[in-house]
Design an enzyme around this catalytic site. Structure first.
Site, PDB file in Angstrom:
ATOM      1  N   HIS A 495     101.581  30.029  -8.530  1.00 56.78           N
ATOM      2  CA  HIS A 495     100.210  30.040  -8.026  1.00 56.78           C
ATOM      3  C   HIS A 495      99.384  28.931  -8.702  1.00 56.78           C
ATOM      4  O   HIS A 495      98.776  28.094  -8.026  1.00 56.78           O
ATOM      5  CB  HIS A 495      99.589  31.417  -8.299  1.00 56.78           C
ATOM      6  N   GLU A 496      99.383  28.930 -10.021  1.00 57.00           N
ATOM      7  CA  GLU A 496      98.579  27.935 -10.740  1.00 57.00           C
ATOM      8  C   GLU A 496      99.111  26.522 -10.502  1.00 57.00           C
ATOM      9  O   GLU A 496      98.344  25.559 -10.450  1.00 57.00           O
ATOM     10  CB  GLU A 496      98.537  28.245 -12.247  1.00 57.00           C
ATOM     11  N   HIS A 499      97.493  25.190  -7.443  1.00 57.08           N
ATOM     12  CA  HIS A 499      96.156  24.643  -7.729  1.00 57.08           C
ATOM     13  C   HIS A 499      96.296  23.267  -8.376  1.00 57.08           C
ATOM     14  O   HIS A 499      95.554  22.332  -8.073  1.00 57.08           O
ATOM     15  CB  HIS A 499      95.403  25.543  -8.713  1.00 57.08           C
ATOM     16  N   HIS A 502      96.899  20.523  -6.008  1.00 56.66           N
ATOM     17  CA  HIS A 502      95.658  20.214  -5.290  1.00 56.66           C
ATOM     18  C   HIS A 502      94.835  19.202  -6.097  1.00 56.66           C
ATOM     19  O   HIS A 502      94.237  18.280  -5.534  1.00 56.66           O
ATOM     20  CB  HIS A 502      94.877  21.520  -5.094  1.00 56.66           C
TER      21      HIS A 502
HETATM   22 ZN    ZN Z   1      93.962  30.959  -7.720  1.00 55.03          ZN
END
Ligand code: ZN
Length: 705
Positions: A495-496, A499, A502
């Site tokens: 998940h991280e 990010h 991104h």
């Molecule tokens: Zn998040």
């Protein structure tokens, strides 16, 4: 989760910080000039806590001068001398705040906390002084009003729009009386939300479930009993066991305790946090906050607080949110009803039939899960050593986006445990720098997050390399056993990392529009979509290997993991959605007048058709996200992003998990664009159509409801 720091409109978001105790103005302060380190990473080896306050003080002074220069410029206002000048102002504050805020989460000290508390009011006042500055707003408005004449397009237009809207939304357009009212409301809301949070803490701390008969511990796992013994010792109940309203105590108690009466007792206390008619009661605070938020929204020209908030989000208007929630709600309720029937059967089989109640749900659900999919979490961990998972993630990023991660040892770090990586493409082109800070420390906050030390932007047409950090609290190595992650932790890492991609792949002109500077209901798309790669059976087979034997994880385990994930999704979805419904019900009111919070909550949920065996994940009086945090009218964001990620991942599913064309399109249309284009436009460019909800229903197993 991710933390957004040093967002463009600089201090606008920095609502904390400020001491001006330091009286000297040291020329050796590392924040006064741009960092002369490799890639411009913060010089952690030189930075000291004494540098923050003087740097922020100098930064504020510096930016005030910059603003003065903008407002007194005799030339006709245009994009360059107003908007670009604003965008490039405040460099010292930005540099300092990025380090100070990040370290206050990842490696704090009592002194840093003190410094932050003292700096907060000054930074907040500084922000107001910019966005309530009449002369400055006049010039920004002039550029906005002449945007067609100036031919402002594309990224320039988005930047102009961002600044203009921030002024409007801060009340720059109002009469001075209304401006004052908005400022007063803001101040009052800050006090109320702090009080709201404090009341919940007080209620939590005022309750203890004290057990003195070990028979009452039946069913509880050993580690929970040990924790309860420790809590008892701390509060002077030696020889007994104490359970509290902290989630880590009450939730497993409800899940495992065989004693139904005690489950009821702790559940009752839990669902009445902030609702006891005493000094810590939150009902009155909620009524006042809802009323003030509505009043402020109307003053600023919006129909309701939700309209005000959502304008800046992908959803745009409350109707869009309601439509999504409704669409999911009927399926989820149907599934939850089925689950309730199964749990009732399980109760009946127990031989002491009673009607399933809310305090029975987690207990019987856990029993059912064990019966159906029992597999030992601890048996999984050897397949997920930290190094294996890290390599697995890097390999996935290589296959998808052609990125190579090389660990380097010459960059300064803020703690010896932090690892640094250079990321390159096609063997030479530098993409960015990644810091990985894996393990818990007493100086680190709980949870996991991605954050940014240097945001990508372009300077003289050259791409500034982003410096991104992932901070986690993963299981540490013990003796000769390496760090072995639970599957939850593996998921968090993916998940991280999403990010981080991104931030790392961002390729825009302006810092304010770069990387994760996007609406909240869009920002979780890049992160949540990565979780799909971690869970995918095909991928699990390739990266999950036993740390001692190098053997692959078995298909039987993979199948159990998959099935167990879909178990109980009716409950989880209904519990979450009912909290979303409450959030929207409060914040779509135009007058915000509610006479009784308890009956408002009850009516809202009854009308929606919530079944009595389930209560919202947060009841009003302890719904901190919306009354003590920044998620008012925004609690739906998590599921909104989930619709996007499930739908987006369905393309990869169809065309291949590493299909080059799909990956290139996701990168070009989503990961590289930051906030330079409306998110829905970006999504449609990637997907070829607006998001479809069915992949999410399938993923949560709600399609068969
Ligand atoms: Zn998040």
């Amino acid at each position: 989760m991710y933390r957004m720091l040093c967002n463009p409109v600089l201090v606008y978001l920095l609502k904390k910080s400020g001491i001006f105790a330091a009286k000297f103005f040291s020329m050796t302060n590392p924040f006064f000039t741009s960092f002369s380190t490799p890639y411009g990473v913060p010089p952690f080896d030189i930075i000291q806590e004494k540098h923050y306050a003087p740097a922020i003080k100098a930064g504020i002074k510096d930016q005030k001068q910059e603003i003065k220069a903008i407002t007194s410029n005799p030339a006709t206002s245009d994009f360059t001398n107003i908007i670009l000048a604003l965008e490039s102002s405040g460099k010292i504050i930005r540099r300092t705040a990025a380090v100070m805020y990040n370290l206050s989460y990842a490696n704090t000290t009592p002194l840093l906390q003190k410094i932050m508390q003292k700096l907060a009011p000054a930074l907040s006042a500084h922000s107001d002084s910019i966005f309530m500055n009449v002369a400055l707003f006049k010039r920004v408005k002039y550029v906005w009003d002449h945007r067609s004449q100036f031919g402002i397009k594309g990224e320039d237009f988005r930047l102009l729009e961002l600044y203009y809207k921030n002024f409007i939304r801060s009340g720059a357009n109002l009469s001075s009386a209304d401006k004052k009212r908005v400022a007063d409301i803001n101040q009052r809301l800050t006090i109320l939300s702090l009080q709201f949070g404090k009341n919940i803490l007080d209620t939590i701390n005022s309750f203890q479930l004290i057990i003195d008969d070990s028979n009452d511990l039946s069913g509880l796992p050993d580690d929970l009993v040990v924790a309860a013994t420790e809590t008892a010792n701390i509060c002077g109940h030696e020889g007994k066991w104490v359970f509290t309203l902290q989630n880590a105590s009450v939730m497993p108690f409800l899940q495992y305790a065989e004693n139904r009466k005690l489950r009821h007792e702790i559940w009752h206390a839990y669902v009445n946090k902030g609702n006891q008619g005493n000094a810590s009661d939150n009902n009155g605070l909620i009524a006042e906050m809802v009323r003030l938020r509505a009043e402020k929204a109307v003053l600023l020209g919006y129909k309701s607080h939700a309209h005000y908030v959502l304008e800046e989000q992908m959803a745009k208007v409350p109707d869009q949110v309601s439509a999504l929630l409704q669409q999911l709600w009927s399926q989820a309720i149907a599934m939850a009803q089925k689950e309730a029937d199964t749990l009732q059967q399980s109760i009946n089989q127990d031989g002491q039939p009673f009607k399933l109640e809310a305090w029975d749900w987690r207990y019987y659900a856990e029993k059912g899960r064990k019966q159906k999919y029992d597999f030992d979490e601890t048996a999984l961990k050897p397949y997920f050593s930290l190094e294996t998972v890290q390599q697995g993630i890097f390999d996935i990023a290589q296959k998808l986006y052609g990125l190579t991660f090389v660990e380097v040892h010459h960059l300064p770090v803020y703690h010896p445990e932090v690892r640094t990586f250079e990321i390159t493409e096609k063997g030479f082109k530098k993409t960015g720098i990644l810091y990985l800070d894996y393990f818990p420390r007493s100086s680190k906050q709980g949870g996991a997050w991605m954050t940014t030390f240097v945001e990508q932007q372009k300077e003289k047409n050259k791409r500034v390399l982003p410096v991104i950090s992932i901070v986690c609290n993963f299981t540490k190595q013990v003796g000769s056993t390496p760090s072995l992650l639970t599957f939850d932790e593996v998921n968090t890492f993916f998940h991280e990392f999403g990010h981080a991609l991104h931030g790392l792949l961002s390729n825009v002109r302006y810092l304010s529009l770069s990387g994760t500077n996007v609406p909240t209901d869009f920002v979780e798309l890049p992160s949540q979509i990565m979780e799909n790669w971690c869970e995918d059976p095909e991928l699990l087979r390739s990266y999950a290997r036993h740390y001692l034997t190098d053997e692959k994880i078995s298909d039987a385990i993979i199948e159990k993991m998959d099935k167990s994930r879909k178990y109980g999704q009716g409950f989880a979805t209904v519990e979450y959605l009912s909290a979303c419904l409450l959030d929207m019900a409060y914040h779509t009111l135009s007058d915000g007048n509610i006479t009784n919070i308890q009956s408002f909550e009850e009516d809202t949920l009854r009308k929606a058709g919530l079944i009595p065996e389930i209560i919202p994940r947060y009841r009003s009086t302890y719904f901190s996200h919306i009354f003590a945090g920044g998620y008012s009218s925004g609690y739906y964001s998590y599921i909104w992003s989930e619709v996007l990620d499930a739908d987006a991942f369905s393309v990869f599913k169809k065309k291949g998990l590493f299909d080059a064309e799909t990956a290139a399109s996701f990168r070009k249309n989503i990961l590289e664009k930051g906030g330079t284009v409306d998110p829905m436009k970006l999504y449609v460019r990637f997907r070829g159509q607006k998001p479809d909800i069915s992949p999410l229903l399938k993923k949560r197993g709600l399609d068969s409801a």
